[in-house]
Design a protein around this motif. Structure first.
Motif, short mmCIF file in Angstrom:
data_model
loop_
_atom_site.label_atom_id
_atom_site.label_comp_id
_atom_site.label_asym_id
_atom_site.label_seq_id
_atom_site.Cartn_x
_atom_site.Cartn_y
_atom_site.Cartn_z
N VAL A 56 0.86 -1.18 0.00
CA VAL A 56 0.00 0.00 0.00
C VAL A 56 0.90 1.23 0.00
O VAL A 56 1.81 1.35 0.82
N ASP A 58 0.91 5.71 -0.68
CA ASP A 58 0.08 6.91 -0.74
C ASP A 58 -0.15 7.30 -2.19
O ASP A 58 0.76 7.25 -3.01
N LYS A 59 -1.38 7.69 -2.49
CA LYS A 59 -1.71 8.17 -3.83
C LYS A 59 -1.28 9.63 -3.93
O LYS A 59 -1.71 10.45 -3.12
N SER A 66 -9.86 13.17 0.39
CA SER A 66 -9.49 11.89 0.99
C SER A 66 -9.48 11.99 2.51
O SER A 66 -9.91 11.06 3.20
N ASN A 70 -11.97 9.88 4.77
CA ASN A 70 -11.46 8.95 5.78
C ASN A 70 -12.11 9.16 7.13
O ASN A 70 -12.33 8.20 7.88
N VAL A 111 -4.40 0.97 6.93
CA VAL A 111 -5.18 1.05 5.69
C VAL A 111 -6.64 0.70 5.96
O VAL A 111 -7.53 1.19 5.27
N LYS A 118 -5.02 6.01 -0.62
CA LYS A 118 -4.04 4.93 -0.68
C LYS A 118 -4.23 4.17 -1.98
O LYS A 118 -5.30 4.17 -2.57
N GLN A 119 -3.19 3.51 -2.39
CA GLN A 119 -3.19 2.76 -3.64
C GLN A 119 -2.47 1.45 -3.39
O GLN A 119 -1.45 1.41 -2.71
#
Length: 123
Positions: A56, A58-59, A66, A70, A111, A118-119
């Motif tokens: 994972v 961070d985007k 975001s 969240n 996550v 997140k990506q």
């Protein structure tokens, strides 16, 4: 080796965590306004089912949306999914073979709490 770790993971805790995420996704899809959170829950659920070999990150394009998303996620589903990872991790620490999988569960808590921004990428 990743495949073997993933198979053991699915047997020990991955399947149940996956079901928890899919339950959260279904609940989010029912409430039409929360569909973006349902998509995030399904994405993280697939990661929770087969995590080894992925990571994972961070985007880079994530912004204030975001962060606000969240906050909503933690209230709606994030806290109990994170609790599932914590309880599963503690249970896995009972056996020697389960210790690495317990650590993997603990690494998924952030996550589970904050999935937006997140990506998941191949690692």
């Amino acid at each position: 080796m990743k495949t073997l770790l993933n198979i053991i993971w699915v047997v020990l805790s991955g399947f149940w965590l996956f079901l928890g995420y899919m339950l959260a996704a279904a609940a989010m899809f029912i409430l039409i306004v929360t569909i973006p959170w349902g998509i995030a829950a399904a994405r993280i659920g697939l990661y929770a089912l087969w995590p080894f070999g992925k990571e994972v990150v961070d985007k880079p394009t994530a912004g204030i949306g975001s962060v606000l998303g969240n906050v909503v996620w933690v209230v709606l589903a994030g806290w109990w999914l994170a609790l599932g990872h914590i309880l599963s991790g503690v249970a896995l620490f009972i056996t020697i073979i389960g210790i690495p999988f317990g650590w993997a569960n603990f690494k998924m808590v952030p996550v589970a709490l904050l999935p937006l921004g997140k990506q998941i990428v191949d690692g």
